[in-house]
Structures are given as C-alpha cells and as structure tokens.
Design a protein around this motif. Structure first.
Motif, PDB file in Angstrom:
ATOM      1  N   ASN A   4       0.911  -1.381   0.091  1.00  0.00           N
ATOM      2  CA  ASN A   4      -0.127   0.125  -0.184  1.00  0.00           C
ATOM      3  C   ASN A   4       0.705   1.164   0.160  1.00  0.00           C
ATOM      4  O   ASN A   4       0.270   2.373  -0.198  1.00  0.00           O
ATOM      5  CB  ASN A   4      -0.919   0.108   1.242  1.00  0.00           C
ATOM      6  N   LYS A   7       0.659   3.465  -3.123  1.00  0.00           N
ATOM      7  CA  LYS A   7      -0.831   4.056  -3.030  1.00  0.00           C
ATOM      8  C   LYS A   7      -1.009   5.034  -2.246  1.00  0.00           C
ATOM      9  O   LYS A   7      -1.399   6.460  -2.488  1.00  0.00           O
ATOM     10  CB  LYS A   7      -1.706   3.054  -3.004  1.00  0.00           C
ATOM     11  N   ILE A  41      -3.292   2.445 -10.149  1.00  0.00           N
ATOM     12  CA  ILE A  41      -3.252   2.760  -8.720  1.00  0.00           C
ATOM     13  C   ILE A  41      -4.149   4.461  -8.681  1.00  0.00           C
ATOM     14  O   ILE A  41      -5.004   4.624  -8.054  1.00  0.00           O
ATOM     15  CB  ILE A  41      -2.215   2.993  -8.040  1.00  0.00           C
ATOM     16  N   SER A  44      -7.739   3.639  -9.419  1.00  0.00           N
ATOM     17  CA  SER A  44      -8.331   2.971  -8.392  1.00  0.00           C
ATOM     18  C   SER A  44      -8.724   4.046  -7.133  1.00  0.00           C
ATOM     19  O   SER A  44      -9.680   3.953  -6.621  1.00  0.00           O
ATOM     20  CB  SER A  44      -7.407   1.915  -7.527  1.00  0.00           C
TER      21      SER A  44
END
Length: 65
Positions: A4, A7, A41, A44
């Motif tokens: 993560n 992101k 990413i 998203s």
C-alpha cells in the motif's frame, strides 16, 4: 503495508499538490518506475474517492490517464 505504500504516496502527492499531477509526477512521488501501475493505482484512487466523498473529487486528465 509495503504493497500500500505506493498508493499512499500517490494519494499524499495528490492531496498536497493542490493541482493536477501528471503520471510522471505521480511516478516520481511514489518511487515507481511502471507508468502502467501508476495509472492503475490512480484510477483505483479516483474510483474510491469519487464514490466516497461529496466535497472532494479526482478526475482524469485528457492528456494523462
């Protein structure tokens, strides 16, 4: 957590910049070299933010994503 991290870095860059960022800007901010992954990413994040918040939005640039 390591999965993560890119992101989180992209999200932080978008919030901190206060202006549109290119995919190259996002790649630099995240430390990623794969533009394809940066775009995945970013898309998203865009879907997540736009479906969750009313006062905040993320949109695609015609020249970038």
């Amino acid at each position: 957590m390591a999965d993560n991290l890119p992101k989180a870095k992209i999200e932080a860059a978008l919030y901190a910049a206060g202006r549109p960022l290119s995919t190259q800007d996002l790649a630099r901010a995240s430390g990623m070299t794969s533009i394809k992954k940066v775009i995945q990413i970013a898309r998203s994040l865009m879907e997540n933010v736009n479906s969750t918040f009313d006062a905040l939005g993320v949109s695609r640039s015609a020249t970038d994503l």
